[in-house]
Enzyme design. Structure first.
Site, PDB file in Angstrom:
ATOM      1  N   SER A  84      69.048  51.334  57.892  1.00 37.20           N
ATOM      2  CA  SER A  84      67.598  51.108  57.859  1.00 37.20           C
ATOM      3  C   SER A  84      66.674  50.773  58.754  1.00 37.20           C
ATOM      4  O   SER A  84      65.717  50.416  59.085  1.00 37.20           O
ATOM      5  CB  SER A  84      67.387  49.539  56.954  1.00 37.20           C
ATOM      6  OG  SER A  84      68.327  48.606  57.602  1.00 37.20           O
TER       7      SER A  84
ATOM      8  N   ASN B 127      73.041  38.992  55.597  1.00 35.30           N
ATOM      9  CA  ASN B 127      72.469  38.423  54.155  1.00 35.30           C
ATOM     10  C   ASN B 127      71.251  37.436  54.297  1.00 35.30           C
ATOM     11  O   ASN B 127      70.015  37.320  54.147  1.00 35.30           O
ATOM     12  CB  ASN B 127      73.179  38.402  53.377  1.00 35.30           C
ATOM     13  CG  ASN B 127      74.148  39.315  52.911  1.00 35.30           C
ATOM     14  OD1 ASN B 127      73.729  40.463  53.348  1.00 35.30           O
ATOM     15  ND2 ASN B 127      74.961  39.256  51.995  1.00 35.30           N
TER      16      ASN B 127
ATOM     17  N   THR C 200      24.481  44.600  34.912  1.00 32.62           N
ATOM     18  CA  THR C 200      25.682  44.446  34.071  1.00 32.62           C
ATOM     19  C   THR C 200      25.735  45.682  33.086  1.00 32.62           C
ATOM     20  O   THR C 200      24.800  46.532  33.242  1.00 32.62           O
ATOM     21  CB  THR C 200      25.421  43.404  32.782  1.00 32.62           C
ATOM     22  OG1 THR C 200      24.331  43.730  32.137  1.00 32.62           O
ATOM     23  CG2 THR C 200      25.125  41.820  33.459  1.00 32.62           C
ATOM     24  N   HIS C 201      26.717  46.158  33.193  1.00 37.51           N
ATOM     25  CA  HIS C 201      27.232  47.673  32.397  1.00 37.51           C
ATOM     26  C   HIS C 201      26.626  48.431  33.542  1.00 37.51           C
ATOM     27  O   HIS C 201      26.251  49.616  32.995  1.00 37.51           O
ATOM     28  CB  HIS C 201      26.635  47.726  30.942  1.00 37.51           C
ATOM     29  CG  HIS C 201      26.967  46.509  30.066  1.00 37.51           C
ATOM     30  ND1 HIS C 201      27.931  46.356  29.370  1.00 37.51           N
ATOM     31  CD2 HIS C 201      26.420  45.204  30.096  1.00 37.51           C
ATOM     32  CE1 HIS C 201      28.117  45.308  28.603  1.00 37.51           C
ATOM     33  NE2 HIS C 201      27.129  44.390  29.248  1.00 37.51           N
TER      34      HIS C 201
ATOM     35  N   SER D 138      30.845  66.849  55.586  1.00 32.38           N
ATOM     36  CA  SER D 138      31.521  67.769  54.898  1.00 32.38           C
ATOM     37  C   SER D 138      31.611  69.169  55.594  1.00 32.38           C
ATOM     38  O   SER D 138      30.902  69.575  56.538  1.00 32.38           O
ATOM     39  CB  SER D 138      30.701  68.128  53.557  1.00 32.38           C
ATOM     40  OG  SER D 138      31.139  69.448  53.086  1.00 32.38           O
TER      41      SER D 138
ATOM     42  N   LYS E   2      25.738  66.703  53.974  1.00 26.37           N
ATOM     43  CA  LYS E   2      26.555  65.677  53.504  1.00 26.37           C
ATOM     44  C   LYS E   2      26.814  64.392  54.752  1.00 26.37           C
ATOM     45  O   LYS E   2      26.997  65.074  55.875  1.00 26.37           O
ATOM     46  CB  LYS E   2      27.966  66.029  53.179  1.00 26.37           C
ATOM     47  CG  LYS E   2      27.782  66.775  51.770  1.00 26.37           C
ATOM     48  CD  LYS E   2      27.097  65.877  50.585  1.00 26.37           C
ATOM     49  CE  LYS E   2      28.064  65.111  49.976  1.00 26.37           C
ATOM     50  NZ  LYS E   2      29.167  65.410  49.514  1.00 26.37           N
TER      51      LYS E   2
ATOM     52  N   ASN F 183      29.171  61.173  54.321  1.00 26.19           N
ATOM     53  CA  ASN F 183      30.241  60.618  53.263  1.00 26.19           C
ATOM     54  C   ASN F 183      30.577  58.920  53.683  1.00 26.19           C
ATOM     55  O   ASN F 183      30.736  58.817  54.697  1.00 26.19           O
ATOM     56  CB  ASN F 183      31.432  61.529  53.074  1.00 26.19           C
ATOM     57  CG  ASN F 183      30.815  62.815  52.371  1.00 26.19           C
ATOM     58  OD1 ASN F 183      29.873  62.968  51.593  1.00 26.19           O
ATOM     59  ND2 ASN F 183      31.626  63.861  52.760  1.00 26.19           N
TER      60      ASN F 183
ATOM     61  N   GLU G 123      35.507  54.583  50.450  1.00 26.02           N
ATOM     62  CA  GLU G 123      36.302  55.392  49.560  1.00 26.02           C
ATOM     63  C   GLU G 123      38.040  55.268  49.824  1.00 26.02           C
ATOM     64  O   GLU G 123      38.660  55.070  48.984  1.00 26.02           O
ATOM     65  CB  GLU G 123      36.160  56.668  49.598  1.00 26.02           C
ATOM     66  CG  GLU G 123      34.778  57.134  49.185  1.00 26.02           C
ATOM     67  CD  GLU G 123      34.302  58.739  49.503  1.00 26.02           C
ATOM     68  OE1 GLU G 123      34.832  59.627  48.939  1.00 26.02           O
ATOM     69  OE2 GLU G 123      33.626  58.863  50.279  1.00 26.02           O
TER      70      GLU G 123
ATOM     71  N   TYR H 212      73.313  38.789  47.193  1.00 28.99           N
ATOM     72  CA  TYR H 212      72.637  40.226  47.832  1.00 28.99           C
ATOM     73  C   TYR H 212      73.089  41.139  47.473  1.00 28.99           C
ATOM     74  O   TYR H 212      74.289  41.369  46.836  1.00 28.99           O
ATOM     75  CB  TYR H 212      72.918  39.957  49.372  1.00 28.99           C
ATOM     76  CG  TYR H 212      72.338  41.103  50.054  1.00 28.99           C
ATOM     77  CD1 TYR H 212      71.069  41.106  50.593  1.00 28.99           C
ATOM     78  CD2 TYR H 212      73.148  42.290  50.258  1.00 28.99           C
ATOM     79  CE1 TYR H 212      70.358  42.218  51.309  1.00 28.99           C
ATOM     80  CE2 TYR H 212      72.604  43.321  51.051  1.00 28.99           C
ATOM     81  CZ  TYR H 212      71.051  43.261  51.509  1.00 28.99           C
ATOM     82  OH  TYR H 212      70.584  44.214  52.150  1.00 28.99           O
TER      83      TYR H 212
ATOM     84  N   GLN I 134      67.380  46.309  50.436  1.00 26.10           N
ATOM     85  CA  GLN I 134      66.838  46.673  51.565  1.00 26.10           C
ATOM     86  C   GLN I 134      65.545  47.492  51.429  1.00 26.10           C
ATOM     87  O   GLN I 134      64.773  47.652  52.472  1.00 26.10           O
ATOM     88  CB  GLN I 134      67.950  47.606  52.204  1.00 26.10           C
ATOM     89  CG  GLN I 134      67.581  48.319  53.636  1.00 26.10           C
ATOM     90  CD  GLN I 134      69.159  49.117  54.006  1.00 26.10           C
ATOM     91  OE1 GLN I 134      69.860  48.253  54.420  1.00 26.10           O
ATOM     92  NE2 GLN I 134      68.860  50.352  54.082  1.00 26.10           N
TER      93      GLN I 134
ATOM     94  N   LYS J 203      61.560  46.174  52.486  1.00 24.03           N
ATOM     95  CA  LYS J 203      60.879  46.274  53.740  1.00 24.03           C
ATOM     96  C   LYS J 203      59.774  47.166  53.941  1.00 24.03           C
ATOM     97  O   LYS J 203      58.568  46.908  54.264  1.00 24.03           O
ATOM     98  CB  LYS J 203      61.831  46.317  55.132  1.00 24.03           C
ATOM     99  CG  LYS J 203      62.601  45.039  55.267  1.00 24.03           C
ATOM    100  CD  LYS J 203      63.782  45.396  56.117  1.00 24.03           C
ATOM    101  CE  LYS J 203      64.862  44.575  55.720  1.00 24.03           C
ATOM    102  NZ  LYS J 203      65.264  44.654  54.287  1.00 24.03           N
TER     103      LYS J 203
HETATM  104  N1  ARG Z   1      69.785  46.111  56.333  1.00 21.95           N
HETATM  105  C1  ARG Z   1      69.921  45.242  55.683  1.00 21.95           C
HETATM  106  C2  ARG Z   1      68.588  44.887  54.770  1.00 21.95           C
HETATM  107  O1  ARG Z   1      67.503  45.373  54.993  1.00 21.95           O
HETATM  108  C3  ARG Z   1      70.545  44.020  56.105  1.00 21.95           C
HETATM  109  C4  ARG Z   1      71.459  43.104  55.075  1.00 21.95           C
HETATM  110  C5  ARG Z   1      72.572  44.110  54.949  1.00 21.95           C
HETATM  111  N2  ARG Z   1      73.772  43.478  54.369  1.00 21.95           N
HETATM  112  C6  ARG Z   1      74.882  43.899  54.039  1.00 21.95           C
HETATM  113  N3  ARG Z   1      76.005  43.255  53.791  1.00 21.95           N
HETATM  114  N4  ARG Z   1      74.858  45.152  54.049  1.00 21.95           N
HETATM  115  O2  ARG Z   1      68.700  44.282  53.599  1.00 21.95           O
END
Ligand code: ARG
Length: 470
Positions: free
Chosen positions: A39, A126, A171-172, A293, A299, A301, A306, A333, A338, A341
């Site tokens: 990660s 964890n 409205t509408h 455009s 144009k 825009n 948007e 856990y 993971q 994030k």
């Molecule tokens: N990289 C992990 C996460 O983002 C951290 C926790 C991992 N714990 C483990 N026992 N693999 O959640």
């Protein structure tokens, strides 16, 4: 397709023994498995939090005599250096580090050897990761709250700059009744106020320290989470280690508050795109906040509006993604978590950028208050005023509605505007109609009359602006 090579003949990663968990492993990790499970590519941005969390943990370990004060000082100093190395880019974690927690720990041991290896006592990744993420969400809430306040200030400013500007309320998407532009804009102010309150409420549940939970069951060491909470600025400490390491509902709440906010931003965005169209012509876009455009030279825009509206796709998606990730996970856990994030980071970034650019866009708009007034000057928009005039003079509302309906139908048949009728033309419709009837068809007076409760009267809007400025 190339034939998959047997794993034994594939290129090996660093020996598993070099990893913090490598002790029980005989074989090193398959490179694809390593890349897939890592990660570090996205959790690298948690490093300032991870450093703070580790610093607080090291100090607590020393205060509790689990490590010596000397070792704690060395760890804290090295963590500070690692933080600078990461700032400057002289330390670049690799995919072999798996995640930011292991990267920092690896570097720590590289720098101070066995002393660094003492830091992880009494904690697990964890409880560490969720502590980092909680700190991140606290900052994200502060950033978003500030950006919301900025957009609100922008709305108030535009309302003040255009006091007395009348536009048709819809409205509408049909012209309904005249309202003040300021009143219309302050509707968004109220929505954003609730968005801000939702985030503040969410913060209450984010502000809990998970550290001390270990992997899931706590620790046999005499840890003191309160000390860590005080240093990191958490209001409370977790009461259940299993919940603390497995709970992600605080992120879901954040993503949900952001999603609701985007339902508001999307409506404002749509109104800006409508208002900027030739059909409405209520606002002019500034060159610096619009694009052209590639094919049609004429144009201009409203891309920013948007795109803000379009970004609700990913914002809602992130909420659904995390709800789906945690659904049905056994305690405590699981690696699935993971996946929290990227959704979180994306929503936090997208939301803050969207709020800030919307503020700038709003401030760059030039409001064509003449065009707005003209669109609101259709006398038919005052039919309700006529009905209420009759009610004020004693008619039951349903009867007043019917009388007014007859007046409107006659106007339509004759092809004339309601506001063009003279006193004498109106009087035959009801005995309660008097000379002051013509006041009813003045849009400014119509707006000014709507003083009751949350109505659009200028006096109400001005009072609201004063209250909000306090
Ligand atoms: N990289 C992990 C996460 O983002 C951290 C926790 C991992 N714990 C483990 N026992 N693999 O959640």
């Amino acid at each position: 397709m190339t034939k998959q090579k047997k794993s034994s003949t594939r290129k090996k990663t660093a020996p598993a023994g070099s990893k913090s968990w490598g002790g029980r492993f005989g074989e090193s990790t398959d490179p694809d498995a390593q890349a897939f499970t890592a990660s570090i590519g996205f959790d690298i941005r948690l490093y300032p939090y991870d450093i703070r969390v580790s610093t607080a943990h090291a100090r607590m370990l020393a205060a509790q005599k689990i490590i010596s004060a000397r070792d704690s000082t060395r760890i804290v100093r090295a963590l500070k250096e690692i933080s600078s190395e990461l700032d400057e880019g002289s330390f670049v974690p690799s995919v072999a580090d798996e995640d930011i927690h292991m990267a920092i720990e690896r570097r720590l041991v590289e720098k101070i050897g066995a002393v660094g290896a003492r830091l992880h006592a009494g904690r697990s990744r964890n409880d560490q990761v969720v502590t980092d993420v909680r700190l991140f969400v606290k900052d994200a809430i502060a950033g978003l709250s500030d950006a919301i306040a900025g957009l609100q200030a922008g709305l108030r400013q535009v309302a003040k700059n255009n006091q007395g500007a009348i536009m048709p309320g819809y409205t509408h998407l049909q012209r309904a009744q005249p309202v003040l532009l300021g009143h219309h804009l302050l509707a968004y102010h109220d929505m954003l106020e609730r968005d801000s309150a939702r985030l503040a409420d969410c913060l209450e549940r984010v502000d809990v320290l998970p550290l001390g939970s270990g992997a899931l069951a706590g620790s046999t060491l005499p840890l003191k989470p309160r000390l860590v909470a005080a240093e990191l600025g958490f209001k409370r400490v977790a009461t259940n280690s299993i919940d603390a390491v497995s709970d992600r509902d605080f992120i879901i709440e954040f993503l949900s508050a952001t999603a609701i906010m985007f339902s508001h931003l999307g409506r404002l965005a749509t109104e800006i795109t409508l208002w900027a169209s030739s059909e409405f012509g209520f606002v002019g876009l500034h060159d610096s906040f619009s694009t052209g455009s590639s094919m049609m030279p004429q144009k201009k825009n409203p891309d920013i509006a948007e795109l803000v509206r379009g970004k609700s796709g990913r914002i809602y998606g992130n909420l659904v993604a995390l709800l789906t990730v945690v659904k049905g996970l056994p305690l405590a856990y699981n690696s699935d978590m993971q996946e929290d994030k990227e959704a979180l980071f994306d929503s936090a970034d997208t939301a803050e950028r969207s709020l800030r650019i919307m503020t700038a866009l709003l401030q760059s708009l030039s409001f064509d208050t003449k065009a707005m007034r003209e669109a609101a000057s259709d006398g038919m928009l005052l039919a309700t005023d006529l009905a209420e005039y009759l009610v004020a003079r004693g008619l039951p509302f349903r009867e007043a509605h019917e009388v007014t309906g007859r007046v409107v139908a006659d106007c339509l048949e004759r092809g004339v505007d309601l506001a063009s009728l003279s006193r004498d033309e109106l009087k035959p419709y009801s005995s309660v109609i008097a000379d002051d009837i013509t006041d009813v068809f003045d849009p400014d007076k119509s707006v000014a009359r709507r003083k009751a409760g949350p109505g659009t009267a200028g006096s109400n809007v001005a009072r609201r602006l004063r209250t909000l400025d306090r």
